[in-house]
Design an enzyme around this catalytic site. Structure first.
Site, PDB file in Angstrom:
ATOM      1  N   HIS A   1       7.416   9.565  -2.852  1.00 17.84           N
ATOM      2  CA  HIS A   1       6.469   9.342  -1.588  1.00 17.84           C
ATOM      3  C   HIS A   1       7.266   8.403  -0.679  1.00 17.84           C
ATOM      4  CE1 HIS A   1       2.260   8.717  -0.071  1.00 17.84           C
ATOM      5  NE2 HIS A   1       3.315   8.887   1.089  1.00 17.84           N
TER       6      HIS A   1
ATOM      7  N   ASP B   1       6.691   4.901   0.909  1.00 22.60           N
ATOM      8  CA  ASP B   1       6.080   5.402   2.089  1.00 22.60           C
ATOM      9  C   ASP B   1       6.836   5.442   3.301  1.00 22.60           C
ATOM     10  OD1 ASP B   1       3.971   6.805   2.998  1.00 22.60           O
ATOM     11  OD2 ASP B   1       2.393   5.361   3.244  1.00 22.60           O
ATOM     12  N   ASP B   2       6.862   4.422   4.167  1.00 27.35           N
ATOM     13  CA  ASP B   2       7.494   4.415   5.385  1.00 27.35           C
ATOM     14  C   ASP B   2       8.263   3.072   5.497  1.00 27.35           C
ATOM     15  OD1 ASP B   2       6.702   6.888   6.810  1.00 27.35           O
ATOM     16  OD2 ASP B   2       4.773   5.857   5.983  1.00 27.35           O
TER      17      ASP B   2
ATOM     18  N   GLU C   1      -6.420   8.134   0.741  1.00 27.35           N
ATOM     19  CA  GLU C   1      -5.699   6.731   1.190  1.00 27.35           C
ATOM     20  C   GLU C   1      -6.645   6.037   2.447  1.00 27.35           C
ATOM     21  OE1 GLU C   1      -2.707   7.809   4.394  1.00 27.35           O
ATOM     22  OE2 GLU C   1      -1.547   5.815   4.065  1.00 27.35           O
TER      23      GLU C   1
END
Ligand code: ADE
Ligand code: ZN
Length: 335
Positions: A14, A275-276, A197
């Site tokens: 992810h 994620d980021d 989320e």
């Protein structure tokens, strides 16, 4: 513990490649492409990364992506991420990209996919990191727009293993994208979706039952539906959890409150992901460390996150077995 974590082989499932754009590279690309950005230094960019929810983050994240214009930019972005993977002993990664963020600005689908996939090919050859690409539909846009994006992807089907669904979960539930996911399955793509989320547990159910996903991205709000948690454990439906992201976006106030370890112990196929990472303050090792610091765990439990990610990955069974052997061997030596 940190030494064990650093050396532990890891698998990331992810990761938004646009979310790995570090402020220094953002500045370099802004200059190279003569794109105006509303910051005067990388530090000023970092200082702006204070989010109270998902939408706060997304507004800044889409703005950051404006500096990405040419194939070389996507290549440089992906290569920089792969070098971080190498440092963190990531042996396999399945990365997301958001084609609509780029095609809406006039950047061709081909430019994006070629830049990313050339870097990934080089990553396999030079760094020994295997990878897959998943393209995500932006859920704040229409299903019609997503269907057009799916059509644009068809010529590059050999480079894209699956489709996903990201962006603003509130107000854009999975069922809005029933038809495009049906078409994606028909075209032979695998499927994942962000769900649970910021949105309710019902979104997780609907992503599974209506969109037919093979993994749920985040999924941490499953705990609001006890029957769902039991079902996720029984079916081993993977959840790609992103601990530092959840903290930054206030899904949990403190890492001590995070439910990932509890879910692991209940037998769910939970995995740790970044994620980021450029926006949330950490790559894979940082995410593992943050979880382990807040939740005392055995080496076996930490390694189980990698074993779960291997099980949940979109690679052939034979490669999965080889990767599992690598982890078991590591545990024998370092456990
Ligand atoms: N796009 C990039 N990161 C995301 C996240 N955490 N949730 C939804 N959309 C995203
Ligand atoms: Zn995400």
């Amino acid at each position: 513990m940190h030494r064990f974590i650093q050396q532990l082989p890891k698998v990331e499932l992810h990761l938004h490649i646009e979310g790995s754009l570090e402020p220094e590279l953002m500045f370099e690309l802004a200059q190279r492409n003569q794109v105006d950005i509303p910051f005067t230094s990388p530090q000023e960019v970092r200082d702006a990364y204070q989010f109270t929810n998902l939408q706060d983050f997304l507004d800044i994240y889409y703005q950051g992506a404006n500096v990405l214009l040419h194939e070389q930019d996507f290549y440089d972005l992906t290569w920089a991420y792969l070098l971080r993977c190498k440092e963190d002993n990531v042996i396999h990664t399945e990365i997301f990209f958001d084609p609509q963020t780029h095609t809406a600005r006039g950047v061709a689908f081909e430019t994006v996919i070629e830049g990313i996939s050339k870097a990934l090919d080089q990553g396999k050859k030079e760094l020994g990191i295997s990878s897959q690409i998943i393209m995500c539909f932006l859920r704040h846009l229409s299903e019609e727009d997503a269907i057009k994006t799916l059509e644009q992807a068809l010529p590059y089907k050999d480079k894209i293993i699956g489709v996903g669904l990201d962006s603003s979960e509130q107000g854009h539930p999975p069922e809005k994208f029933t038809e495009v996911f049906r078409q994606a399955h028909e075209a032979g793509f695998l499927a994942v979706a962000h769900a649970g989320e910021e949105g309710p547990a019902m979104n997780i159910r609907n992503a599974i039952d209506i969109l037919g996903v093979h993994r749920v991205d985040h999924g941490v709000r499953c705990v609001e539906d006890k029957a769902l948690v039991t079902e996720l454990a029984e079916t081993r439906m993977p959840l790609t959890v992103c601990p530092l992201s959840n903290l930054k976006l206030k899904v949990f106030e403190e890492m001590e409150e995070h439910n990932i370890v509890e879910l692991l112990r209940q037998g769910l196929c939970v995995t740790i992901n970044s994620d980021d990472p450029a926006y949330f303050g950490g790559y894979m090792t940082d995410n593992f460390n943050a979880v382990a610091d807040a939740h005392p765990m055995s080496h076996e439990e930490l390694a189980q996150f990698t074993l779960n990610a291997i099980e949940a990955s979109f690679i052939a069974d034979q490669e999965k077995q080889q990767m599992k052997n690598t982890v078991h061997k590591f545990l024998t030596i370092h456990g």
